[in-house]
Design a protein around this motif. Structure first.
Motif, PDB file in Angstrom:
ATOM      1  N   TRP A 115      71.985  30.756  32.763  1.00 22.56           N
ATOM      2  CA  TRP A 115      70.648  30.701  32.183  1.00 22.56           C
ATOM      3  C   TRP A 115      69.610  30.149  33.143  1.00 22.56           C
ATOM      4  CZ3 TRP A 115      69.702  33.644  28.342  1.00 22.56           C
ATOM      5  CH2 TRP A 115      70.645  33.868  27.342  1.00 22.56           C
ATOM      6  N   MET A 116      69.924  29.093  33.864  1.00 23.07           N
ATOM      7  CA  MET A 116      68.931  28.477  34.756  1.00 23.07           C
ATOM      8  C   MET A 116      68.496  29.460  35.846  1.00 23.07           C
ATOM      9  SD  MET A 116      68.342  25.733  33.328  1.00 23.07           S
ATOM     10  CE  MET A 116      67.533  24.543  34.353  1.00 23.07           C
ATOM     11  N   ARG A 117      69.438  30.203  36.383  1.00 20.56           N
ATOM     12  CA  ARG A 117      69.092  31.167  37.434  1.00 20.56           C
ATOM     13  C   ARG A 117      68.406  32.403  36.850  1.00 20.56           C
ATOM     14  NH1 ARG A 117      73.263  32.662  41.481  1.00 20.56           N
ATOM     15  NH2 ARG A 117      71.422  33.558  42.463  1.00 20.56           N
ATOM     16  N   LEU A 118      68.714  32.747  35.596  1.00 18.85           N
ATOM     17  CA  LEU A 118      68.076  33.900  34.974  1.00 18.85           C
ATOM     18  C   LEU A 118      66.592  33.634  34.717  1.00 18.85           C
ATOM     19  CD1 LEU A 118      70.768  34.994  32.373  1.00 18.85           C
ATOM     20  CD2 LEU A 118      70.077  36.255  34.410  1.00 18.85           C
ATOM     21  N   VAL A 119      66.264  32.397  34.407  1.00 23.88           N
ATOM     22  CA  VAL A 119      64.880  32.046  34.077  1.00 23.88           C
ATOM     23  C   VAL A 119      64.036  31.838  35.323  1.00 23.88           C
ATOM     24  CG1 VAL A 119      63.442  30.323  32.904  1.00 23.88           C
ATOM     25  CG2 VAL A 119      65.584  31.062  31.874  1.00 23.88           C
TER      26      VAL A 119
END
Length: 167
Positions: free
Chosen positions: A162-166
């Motif tokens: 999630w952190m890298r997707l955002v």
């Protein structure tokens, strides 16, 4: 249904990464016939992600939900044999896929099961046999499982976290 597959294909083409895990999930829980009827919308790698993610949901996450929520390995805290045997039977029923129709299978996928809650995933007769302590603990375990599943969702479909997707 068709629109979910079109949304996923469009999100992939437009690099809308934050929505990909949920769109992959939404498509993966559809019956296999529906998934295969939309094969032309996807690159081979994304179709593989969809199918392998679905298989992971079925082989790992559905059983893990059952074990986490029904806790067949634990005795009833109030000592009730009826409650314990009911939870054990509910767990067995949860992981026994032989009697599922494709339409009934949808309620077994993790996010749907979490949203239904303990009362929604059990028969009224079974629910009444559970002691208040087990109902309370199981409801808490549903919330715990939902957080665990949500954090893992991108990895189920071999996407960035999630952190890298955002970012």
């Amino acid at each position: 249904v068709n629109s979910n597959f079109q949304l996923l294909a469009s999100a992939r083409r437009n690099n809308a990464e934050p929505v990909l895990p949920m769109l992959f999930y939404t498509c993966a829980i559809e019956p296999l016939d529906t998934i295969f009827s939309h094969i032309s919308l996807f690159e081979v790698e994304d179709f593989k992600r969809l199918i392998t993610g679905r298989e992971l949901l079925i082989s790992t996450w559905i059983p893990l939900f059952g074990k986490t929520v029904f806790r067949p390995q634990e005795r009833c805290p109030s000592g009730g044999e009826k409650c314990f045997s009911t939870r054990t039977r509910m767990h067995y029923s949860w992981v026994d896929f032989r009697n599922y129709s494709s339409s009934h299978m949808g309620t077994r996928f993790p996010l749907r099961a979490c949203s239904l809650g303990l009362r929604g995933i059990s028969s009224e007769e079974d629910y009444k046999k559970l002691c208040p302590s087990c109902v309370k603990f199981s409801s808490g375990y549903i919330e715990y499982f939902q957080g665990l599943f949500w954090d893992s969702l991108p990895y189920i479909f071999k996407l960035n976290g999630w952190m890298r997707l955002v970012d």
